[in-house]
Write a protein that holds these residues in place. Structure first.
Motif, PDB file in Angstrom:
ATOM      1  N   ARG A 138       0.831  -1.201   0.000  1.00 15.13           N
ATOM      2  CA  ARG A 138       0.000   0.000   0.000  1.00 15.13           C
ATOM      3  C   ARG A 138       0.869   1.256   0.000  1.00 15.13           C
ATOM      4  O   ARG A 138       0.549   2.246  -0.660  1.00 15.13           O
ATOM      5  CB  ARG A 138      -0.932   0.010   1.212  1.00 15.13           C
ATOM      6  N   ALA A 139       1.977   1.212   0.736  1.00 20.02           N
ATOM      7  CA  ALA A 139       2.892   2.357   0.761  1.00 20.02           C
ATOM      8  C   ALA A 139       3.478   2.604  -0.631  1.00 20.02           C
ATOM      9  O   ALA A 139       3.602   3.754  -1.069  1.00 20.02           O
ATOM     10  CB  ALA A 139       4.008   2.119   1.774  1.00 20.02           C
ATOM     11  N   LEU A 140       3.832   1.521  -1.334  1.00 18.67           N
ATOM     12  CA  LEU A 140       4.359   1.665  -2.690  1.00 18.67           C
ATOM     13  C   LEU A 140       3.314   2.243  -3.637  1.00 18.67           C
ATOM     14  O   LEU A 140       3.611   3.110  -4.465  1.00 18.67           O
ATOM     15  CB  LEU A 140       4.836   0.302  -3.212  1.00 18.67           C
ATOM     16  N   HIS A 141       2.069   1.769  -3.522  1.00 18.97           N
ATOM     17  CA  HIS A 141       0.994   2.281  -4.370  1.00 18.97           C
ATOM     18  C   HIS A 141       0.733   3.757  -4.075  1.00 18.97           C
ATOM     19  O   HIS A 141       0.468   4.544  -4.990  1.00 18.97           O
ATOM     20  CB  HIS A 141      -0.287   1.470  -4.167  1.00 18.97           C
ATOM     21  N   ALA A 147       3.397  10.198  -7.344  1.00 15.69           N
ATOM     22  CA  ALA A 147       4.293  10.524  -8.452  1.00 15.69           C
ATOM     23  C   ALA A 147       3.514  10.760  -9.742  1.00 15.69           C
ATOM     24  O   ALA A 147       3.814  11.694 -10.504  1.00 15.69           O
ATOM     25  CB  ALA A 147       5.312   9.403  -8.648  1.00 15.69           C
ATOM     26  N   VAL A 148       2.515   9.924  -9.997  1.00 15.72           N
ATOM     27  CA  VAL A 148       1.694  10.084 -11.207  1.00 15.72           C
ATOM     28  C   VAL A 148       0.941  11.407 -11.160  1.00 15.72           C
ATOM     29  O   VAL A 148       0.843  12.129 -12.168  1.00 15.72           O
ATOM     30  CB  VAL A 148       0.709   8.907 -11.347  1.00 15.72           C
ATOM     31  N   THR A 152       1.367  14.446 -13.841  1.00 21.95           N
ATOM     32  CA  THR A 152       0.240  15.004 -14.578  1.00 21.95           C
ATOM     33  C   THR A 152       0.154  16.513 -14.399  1.00 21.95           C
ATOM     34  O   THR A 152      -0.070  17.261 -15.364  1.00 21.95           O
ATOM     35  CB  THR A 152      -1.069  14.349 -14.114  1.00 21.95           C
ATOM     36  N   ALA A 153       0.343  16.974 -13.158  1.00 21.70           N
ATOM     37  CA  ALA A 153       0.297  18.409 -12.891  1.00 21.70           C
ATOM     38  C   ALA A 153       1.404  19.139 -13.643  1.00 21.70           C
ATOM     39  O   ALA A 153       1.194  20.242 -14.182  1.00 21.70           O
ATOM     40  CB  ALA A 153       0.416  18.665 -11.387  1.00 21.70           C
TER      41      ALA A 153
END
Length: 203
Positions: A138-141, A147-148, A152-153
């Motif tokens: 969950r921490a990795l996700h 990051a995604v 995108t921003a």
């Protein structure tokens, strides 16, 4: 003057009890009830290794621990959940009381700790804490989603800047896809001969 160490009942005379723990960032509140629901004792501890040891000692000193109900075993309660499991206790995940219960019973750390114990006692809390491996995934996700979102921003910011850029720069990058655009812009260097003009890029 040094405070006297707390005294607990003789271990041979201890009965089976159930524990409940209300968790916060800096403190936990531990409560103990008998298997028939009678309040035994409650106390607050710090969320430190020493605090967790003191909390497990407190639980075990008041009886033979049947189960321990802990709020937020994957957040504020993760540390004490690990400490209780390491001490051989059967740890159960407990949901925080809903608003209806809190309106009727009030809100305080001792009340919530006793509620956690009684939730286990009544069978309303039967789920085991989440596996540590799942928490790691969950921490990795979470890191990937962050990051995604940042990527995108950044792309949106670049596109907005290009919309208002001089025509020559807009045309230069108009046909590039996002990956190629970022790669090309990453190689951009200011034109040191004339700071009044837009940056140029090495293609």
């Amino acid at each position: 003057m040094t405070a006297a160490a707390p005294t607990y009942p003789d271990h041979e005379a201890l009965e089976e009890v159930v524990g409940g723990i209300d968790t916060h960032a800096d403190t936990i509140h531990v409560a103990v009830v008998t298997v028939v629901g009678r309040d035994v004792a409650d106390e607050e501890f710090l969320t430190t290794l020493a605090g967790y040891r003191a909390a497990t000692d407190f639980l075990q000193a008041h009886g033979v621990i049947a189960r321990v109900g802990i709020e937020g075993t994957s957040s504020y309660g993760a540390g004490i959940a690990r400490a209780c499991a390491a001490a051989g206790m059967d740890v159960r995940e407990v949901l925080r009381p809903d608003k209806t219960v809190r309106r009727k019973q009030g809100k305080s750390d001792p009340i919530d700790a006793y509620h956690a114990a009684r939730a286990v006692l009544s069978g309303r809390s039967t789920s085991a804490p989440k596996d540590e491996k799942i928490l790691g995934l969950r921490a990795l996700h979470t890191a990937r989603r962050s990051a995604v979102k940042a990527r995108t921003a950044t792309i949106h910011q670049i596109q907005q800047l290009l919309i208002t850029a001089p025509d020559g720069i807009r045309e230069k990058y108009r046909d590039l896809n996002n990956a190629r655009l970022v790669e090309t812009l990453a190689r951009c260097r200011p034109n040191r001969d004339d700071w009044s003009v837009a940056p140029c890029c090495e293609r």
